[in-house]
Design a protein around this motif. Structure first.
Motif, PDB file in Angstrom:
ATOM      1  N   MET A 138       0.820  -1.219   0.000  1.00 58.19           N
ATOM      2  CA  MET A 138       0.000   0.000   0.000  1.00 58.19           C
ATOM      3  C   MET A 138       0.851   1.266   0.000  1.00 58.19           C
ATOM      4  N   ALA A 139       0.345   2.295  -0.680  1.00 56.24           N
ATOM      5  CA  ALA A 139       0.999   3.606  -0.700  1.00 56.24           C
ATOM      6  C   ALA A 139       1.262   4.099   0.721  1.00 56.24           C
ATOM      7  N   ALA A 140       2.472   4.626   0.928  1.00 57.52           N
ATOM      8  CA  ALA A 140       2.884   5.092   2.251  1.00 57.52           C
ATOM      9  C   ALA A 140       3.222   6.581   2.266  1.00 57.52           C
ATOM     10  N   GLY A 141       2.990   7.269   1.147  1.00 52.52           N
ATOM     11  CA  GLY A 141       3.218   8.711   1.109  1.00 52.52           C
ATOM     12  C   GLY A 141       4.673   9.132   1.130  1.00 52.52           C
ATOM     13  N   TYR A 142       5.565   8.277   0.640  1.00 53.86           N
ATOM     14  CA  TYR A 142       6.965   8.710   0.617  1.00 53.86           C
ATOM     15  C   TYR A 142       7.397   9.049  -0.799  1.00 53.86           C
ATOM     16  N   TYR A 143       8.417   9.871  -0.875  1.00 59.04           N
ATOM     17  CA  TYR A 143       8.919  10.379  -2.150  1.00 59.04           C
ATOM     18  C   TYR A 143      10.440  10.466  -2.088  1.00 59.04           C
TER      19      TYR A 143
END
Length: 173
Positions: free
Chosen positions: A105-110
């Motif tokens: 799942m997407a974890a909001g990191y970049y």
């Protein structure tokens, strides 16, 4: 999610080390302690860049059956989440060993693996909230009502887009 007392769904947690250098922690856990996870019916890893992806296929393994992918798209669409393909993560080891469906799942990191890597906490919390209030209860209800959908033998996902080779001979880009 593991420590949230408002969640009534039984959860089992696995915190892995050394994912980036060969999935070391999940490999060890699955080789030596997979029996601890015998009652697990779905695997959720929260380790994807960005804020919209539900990874259902990694470059090495198809993590979820087509049925489950359809359900994930149905559950995720109102929240802006959709299934996608990722590279590799601990979920690959876990679903293959336990023979269950799973996601990353997407974890909001970049900016992963760079000096400017960051996590947008609001995006991580959005993913956690979606898992808690929507996806986990709905997926559990679906799987309990359709027990034949629990057992899934993840399949090799071969992609012929580049020249790199992941251990085991699976090509990746």
């Amino acid at each position: 999610l593991i420590s949230d007392k408002d969640i009534s769904i039984p959860l089992t947690g696995l915190l892995c080390v050394s994912e980036e250098c060969g999935l070391v922690g999940s490999s060890y856990a699955m080789q030596h302690h997979s029996d601890y996870f015998d009652d697990c019916i779905f695997c959720i890893t929260v380790d994807r860049r960005g804020n919209e992806d539900i990874i259902t296929t990694n470059s090495d393994v198809k993590l979820s059956s087509d049925d489950i992918i359809d359900k994930l798209d149905e559950f995720g669409e109102p929240f802006g989440y959709k299934h996608a393909t990722g590279s590799i993560s601990d979920v690959s080891n876990i679903v293959q060993t336990l023979e269950i469906n799973g996601i990353n799942m997407a974890a909001g990191y970049y900016g992963a693996h760079t000096g400017s890597e960051k996590v947008v906490v609001e995006e991580l919390l959005d993913s956690i909230q979606w898992l808690k209030v929507s996806m986990m209860p709905r997926m559990r209800t679906y799987l309990i009502g359709n027990p034949s959908a629990i057992k899934y033998k993840p399949t090799t996902a071969i992609r012929m887009y580049g020249y790199g080779v992941y251990s085991g001979g699976v090509r990746h880009y």
